[in-house]
Motif scaffolding. Sequence first.
Motif, PDB file in Angstrom:
ATOM      1  N   MET A 196      -1.545  14.103 -79.882  1.00 17.45           N
ATOM      2  CA  MET A 196      -2.551  13.847 -78.835  1.00 17.45           C
ATOM      3  C   MET A 196      -1.940  14.086 -77.454  1.00 17.45           C
ATOM      4  SD  MET A 196      -5.616  12.569 -79.751  1.00 17.45           S
ATOM      5  CE  MET A 196      -6.081  11.274 -78.633  1.00 17.45           C
ATOM      6  N   LYS A 197      -0.698  13.669 -77.287  1.00 14.08           N
ATOM      7  CA  LYS A 197      -0.070  13.817 -75.961  1.00 14.08           C
ATOM      8  C   LYS A 197       0.371  15.268 -75.730  1.00 14.08           C
ATOM      9  CE  LYS A 197       0.990   9.176 -74.885  1.00 14.08           C
ATOM     10  NZ  LYS A 197       1.093   8.156 -75.940  1.00 14.08           N
ATOM     11  N   CYS A 198       0.960  15.875 -76.769  1.00 18.25           N
ATOM     12  CA  CYS A 198       1.486  17.232 -76.583  1.00 18.25           C
ATOM     13  C   CYS A 198       0.369  18.258 -76.465  1.00 18.25           C
ATOM     14  CB  CYS A 198       2.381  17.625 -77.756  1.00 18.25           C
ATOM     15  SG  CYS A 198       3.870  16.629 -77.886  1.00 18.25           S
ATOM     16  N   ALA A 199      -0.560  18.254 -77.418  1.00 19.75           N
ATOM     17  CA  ALA A 199      -1.531  19.348 -77.464  1.00 19.75           C
ATOM     18  C   ALA A 199      -2.823  19.033 -76.727  1.00 19.75           C
ATOM     19  CB  ALA A 199      -1.838  19.689 -78.922  1.00 19.75           C
ATOM     20  N   PHE A 200      -3.123  17.728 -76.568  1.00 25.20           N
ATOM     21  CA  PHE A 200      -4.438  17.390 -76.017  1.00 25.20           C
ATOM     22  C   PHE A 200      -4.359  16.627 -74.694  1.00 25.20           C
ATOM     23  CE2 PHE A 200      -4.974  17.824 -80.648  1.00 25.20           C
ATOM     24  CZ  PHE A 200      -5.874  18.881 -80.651  1.00 25.20           C
ATOM     25  N   SER A 201      -3.173  16.656 -74.065  1.00 23.58           N
ATOM     26  CA  SER A 201      -2.965  16.053 -72.741  1.00 23.58           C
ATOM     27  C   SER A 201      -3.439  14.602 -72.655  1.00 23.58           C
ATOM     28  CB  SER A 201      -3.691  16.870 -71.663  1.00 23.58           C
ATOM     29  OG  SER A 201      -3.396  18.222 -71.780  1.00 23.58           O
ATOM     30  N   ASP A 202      -3.344  13.862 -73.765  1.00 27.77           N
ATOM     31  CA  ASP A 202      -3.817  12.467 -73.756  1.00 27.77           C
ATOM     32  C   ASP A 202      -2.810  11.567 -73.042  1.00 27.77           C
ATOM     33  OD1 ASP A 202      -5.615  10.317 -75.017  1.00 27.77           O
ATOM     34  OD2 ASP A 202      -3.603   9.704 -75.647  1.00 27.77           O
ATOM     35  N   GLN A 203      -3.321  10.595 -72.306  1.00 31.55           N
ATOM     36  CA  GLN A 203      -2.424   9.697 -71.565  1.00 31.55           C
ATOM     37  C   GLN A 203      -2.437   8.285 -72.152  1.00 31.55           C
ATOM     38  OE1 GLN A 203      -0.805  11.113 -69.026  1.00 31.55           O
ATOM     39  NE2 GLN A 203      -2.008  12.992 -69.020  1.00 31.55           N
ATOM     40  N   GLY A 204      -3.237   8.060 -73.168  1.00 27.90           N
ATOM     41  CA  GLY A 204      -3.460   6.690 -73.672  1.00 27.90           C
ATOM     42  C   GLY A 204      -2.333   6.159 -74.543  1.00 27.90           C
ATOM     43  N   SER A 205      -2.587   4.995 -75.155  1.00 28.26           N
ATOM     44  CA  SER A 205      -1.563   4.411 -76.038  1.00 28.26           C
ATOM     45  C   SER A 205      -2.148   4.297 -77.449  1.00 28.26           C
ATOM     46  CB  SER A 205      -1.119   3.051 -75.515  1.00 28.26           C
ATOM     47  OG  SER A 205      -2.259   2.322 -75.128  1.00 28.26           O
ATOM     48  N   ILE A 206      -2.212   5.456 -78.075  1.00 27.23           N
ATOM     49  CA  ILE A 206      -2.815   5.600 -79.404  1.00 27.23           C
ATOM     50  C   ILE A 206      -2.292   4.579 -80.416  1.00 27.23           C
ATOM     51  CG2 ILE A 206      -2.710   7.161 -81.404  1.00 27.23           C
ATOM     52  CD1 ILE A 206      -4.742   8.054 -79.509  1.00 27.23           C
ATOM     53  N   GLN A 207      -0.975   4.325 -80.360  1.00 28.17           N
ATOM     54  CA  GLN A 207      -0.373   3.512 -81.426  1.00 28.17           C
ATOM     55  C   GLN A 207      -0.791   2.045 -81.333  1.00 28.17           C
ATOM     56  OE1 GLN A 207       3.580   4.670 -82.917  1.00 28.17           O
ATOM     57  NE2 GLN A 207       3.792   5.808 -81.019  1.00 28.17           N
ATOM     58  N   LEU A 208      -1.329   1.663 -80.183  1.00 22.88           N
ATOM     59  CA  LEU A 208      -1.735   0.270 -80.042  1.00 22.88           C
ATOM     60  C   LEU A 208      -3.262   0.128 -80.052  1.00 22.88           C
ATOM     61  CD1 LEU A 208       0.754  -0.430 -77.128  1.00 22.88           C
ATOM     62  CD2 LEU A 208       1.131  -0.860 -79.563  1.00 22.88           C
ATOM     63  N   ASP A 209      -3.941   1.268 -80.154  1.00 23.81           N
ATOM     64  CA  ASP A 209      -5.396   1.284 -80.037  1.00 23.81           C
ATOM     65  C   ASP A 209      -6.049   1.197 -81.426  1.00 23.81           C
ATOM     66  OD1 ASP A 209      -7.986   1.909 -79.570  1.00 23.81           O
ATOM     67  OD2 ASP A 209      -7.633   3.890 -78.739  1.00 23.81           O
ATOM     68  N   ARG A 210      -6.967   0.256 -81.607  1.00 21.31           N
ATOM     69  CA  ARG A 210      -7.601   0.051 -82.914  1.00 21.31           C
ATOM     70  C   ARG A 210      -8.447   1.250 -83.354  1.00 21.31           C
ATOM     71  NH1 ARG A 210      -8.062  -4.252 -85.989  1.00 21.31           N
ATOM     72  NH2 ARG A 210      -6.757  -5.993 -85.400  1.00 21.31           N
ATOM     73  N   LYS A 211      -9.051   1.909 -82.344  1.00 22.58           N
ATOM     74  CA  LYS A 211      -9.950   3.043 -82.666  1.00 22.58           C
ATOM     75  C   LYS A 211      -9.198   4.147 -83.409  1.00 22.58           C
ATOM     76  CE  LYS A 211     -13.996   3.454 -79.842  1.00 22.58           C
ATOM     77  NZ  LYS A 211     -14.555   4.106 -78.658  1.00 22.58           N
ATOM     78  N   SER A 212      -7.910   4.355 -83.044  1.00 17.23           N
ATOM     79  CA  SER A 212      -7.150   5.415 -83.696  1.00 17.23           C
ATOM     80  C   SER A 212      -6.970   5.091 -85.170  1.00 17.23           C
ATOM     81  CB  SER A 212      -5.763   5.567 -83.070  1.00 17.23           C
ATOM     82  OG  SER A 212      -5.812   5.283 -81.730  1.00 17.23           O
TER      83      SER A 212
END
Length: 508
Positions: A196-212
């Motif tokens: 998500m960070k490398c290819a999709f320029s995401d800035q969030g915290s996926i590993q702590l997010d329930r939605k992921s």
Amino acid sequence: MSVSALSSTRFPGGIFGLLQVASLLGLLLLLFKAAQYYLQRQWLLKAFQQFPCPPSHWLLGHKIDRDQELQQILSWVEKFPSACPRWFWGSRAFFTVYDPEYMKVILGRSDPKANGAYRFLAPWLGYGLLLLNGQTWFQHRRMLTPAFHYDILKPYVEITAKSVTVMLDKWEKLIGQENPLEIFQHVSLMTLDSIMKCAFSDQGSIQLDRKSQSYIQAISDLNELFFCRVRNAFHQNDSIYSLSSNGRLSQHACKVAHEHTDQVIKLRKAELQNERELEKIKKKRHLDFLDILLFARMEDGSSLSDKDLRAEVDTFMFEGHDTTASGVSWIFYALAMHPEYQQRCREEVQSLLGDGASITWDHLDKIPYTTMCIKEALRLYPPVPAVVRELSKPVTFPDGRSLPKGIPVTLSFYALHHNPKVWPNPEVFDPSRFAPDSARHSHSFLPFSGGSRNCIGKQFAMNELKVAVALTLLRFELLPDSTRVPIPTPRLVLKSKNGIHLHLRKLH
Ligand code: HEM
């Protein structure tokens, strides 16, 4: 004859007449289907006459326990040289290949992906790079190749290292309460974070997010449902499948997966409305993956349609994280099972990185022993266990045996990597097989497939595997859980039926 019976035969509109017509049509359809089944079976039997296989039932095919598929295929590898047909049912068989010379022949051609299997992925992945064929595939591959240029990949090493560190910090807290740990889920979140960070320029915290987590669960369900559908004769038709409970589950999982990817596209499009962000992009020599797609111009000057854009995002979101999650998890398991090799890798990494505070692109080719262990784990546990092609013209193999056009061919990388004729003592984990001076057939080790349709993300993936292994070994000792030995299970990617449970011991 009674009056009512007479009247219903005279007037075809009557209920009885309708029933008669319907039964006649039903019978005709049944006869037609039976003839189709018979002819298809006869054609397949003739096509496979040079290739013996274990006896199979005329209707039910090879009866294989779902959890025993890999073991079963391995037992065939020993008895039937190079390849053998595998019957799913009486009129559906895939020709399974596990010999390097056979692999070389098929991968050197340009047969399309087998429609009978891959079309089931279309409602989820759309026609992105993985499912496309022909000229459109070629155009998309050419458009996306620059996203994997080494100038682009270089800064990704640091981004991945941060994602790995978040996971390891989490593990440090967790092992006080929960030890052993089921690592596959954690690793999946980490690899999703990284892509998500490398290819999709995401800035969030996926590993702590329930939605992921719901996205990860949806991908796991879609893996399972795809596997079941390919093997179920009654679920081949789209309309019938959509009415089944699996069909409904699949629709729901696709919806969850699409919500995730739609959100990613929406966010990036919104960011690009900002002048400053746009300026930044214009100055870049190489664009990130998602930006390539958003700025893409096709050969006729049009931009990528929303449908095509979504298909590529869905494809890369899945391929870019589930495969590497499988790779990292199985490598950790292999190293846990072999403490002596694990320690040798750790010493190599320690001598290069010290405390590992920073790992960069330049470090990645300075850990040769660790790389040998990673390759040996990819041999034993190939994250993509098999791929399927459909012969677009007849083929003759080097031993003189041949097959006609139209046969679906499964390239079983798992069986190739466990073939004792190719790899002596195949079940033994032995990194020296990948020592620099060791000789082997060009097509004996194919975790990333080969030929023109090989994995576009191979370099990205190898970097991620190295970073994950290096940083983890600096902080933890990995030990197996002898009460829960993982059971390799072939899905789109190689999973474990009962998860991968490891004891983690923090190093001081
Ligand atoms: C250890 C990790 C990985 C393994 C073992 C792996 C393996 C493979 C294999 C075997 C194929 C051929 C599929 C087929 O013929 O049906 C493939 C294709 C592909 N992979 Fe990977 N992959 C990995 C990681 C990645 C990553 C990280 C990405 C993206 C960032 C990626 C993107 C793709 C795409 C888009 C294709 C289709 C390529 C085409 O047909 O032109 N893969 N991969």
